[in-house]
Design an enzyme around this catalytic site. Sequence first.
Site, PDB file in Angstrom:
ATOM      1  N   ASP A  83       0.829  -1.211   0.000  1.00 54.85           N
ATOM      2  CA  ASP A  83       0.000   0.000   0.000  1.00 54.85           C
ATOM      3  C   ASP A  83       0.866   1.264   0.000  1.00 54.85           C
ATOM      4  OD1 ASP A  83      -2.348   1.431  -0.008  1.00 54.85           O
ATOM      5  OD2 ASP A  83      -2.681   1.265   2.158  1.00 54.85           O
ATOM      6  N   ASN A 111     -11.045  -2.409  -5.216  1.00 49.77           N
ATOM      7  CA  ASN A 111     -10.267  -1.499  -6.073  1.00 49.77           C
ATOM      8  C   ASN A 111     -10.928  -1.247  -7.437  1.00 49.77           C
ATOM      9  OD1 ASN A 111      -7.054  -2.696  -4.823  1.00 49.77           O
ATOM     10  ND2 ASN A 111      -8.185  -0.862  -4.216  1.00 49.77           N
TER      11      ASN A 111
END
Length: 246
Positions: A21, A69
Amino acid sequence: MELKDQIQLDKLPQHVAIIMDGNGRWAKQQGLIRVIGHENGTKSVRDVVEASAEIGIKHLTLYAFSTENWKRPKLEVQTLMKLLVKSLKKEIKTLQDNNIKLSAIGNLNDLPKKAHKELLEVIDKTKDNSHMTLTLALSYGSREEIINVVKELTDKVKNNIISIESIDESIINKHLYTQNLPDVDLLIRTSGEHRISNFLLWQIAYAELYFTDILWPDFKKMDLYEALINYQNRERRFGKTSEQLS
Ligand code: IPE
Ligand code: IPE
Ligand code: MG
């Protein structure tokens, strides 16, 4: 002593999983667009894959794209999928050179045709490699994975293939996408966020969690070594007392 030499090779986690991330924030910090962050993130992927194989980690699982996502702006999603194809084409050599078997978990049918095809090709080409398994979590959601298990098992009970009584941890393990993988020993998340974001909920039941503020494009071999050393200094008790372990 060098950091790498501090790693005890007889105490390595069998299965390391990483929530990669911070690509967007990395780019933003430098006044660049998010996509450049993703591009640089792929360099960290190569670094960490090579380092893991070098040290002798047997299973490495990388969270590359979540079911959530898909909600990102269309252009970003498209670029991520293009990057996936590009990386697969480029890194097949790294995989072969290091005897790494590629695998993927997630709802792979949701991937664009080209990405899906390229992925299956690389999986096929590396299927006989045996030094390390690299698993990419793509269009992966842990809740979706668990829902699928429930559906499959209910169907098998309904059709008298298995009995309700026979359902146990091992049957559930065998129906997860990760059926060929051991439980996660070490879960790393970069970028300073302290959450799991729908990743491997069942499989991390007893994983050691390691959070670092480093943004994914800055995460390199040394950072992996640090995580491994940190892991090796913990006591995994699995419910027992410290005294019982020694
Ligand atoms: C991780 O970086 C990559 C993916 C989720 C695909 P992010 O894109 O989430 O970066 P941040 O969290 O916005 O910085
Ligand atoms: C998790 O990162 C998914 C991947 C790393 C692929 P996100 O950036 O999507 O997670 P949230 O939304 O901040 O929890
Ligand atoms: Mg993020």
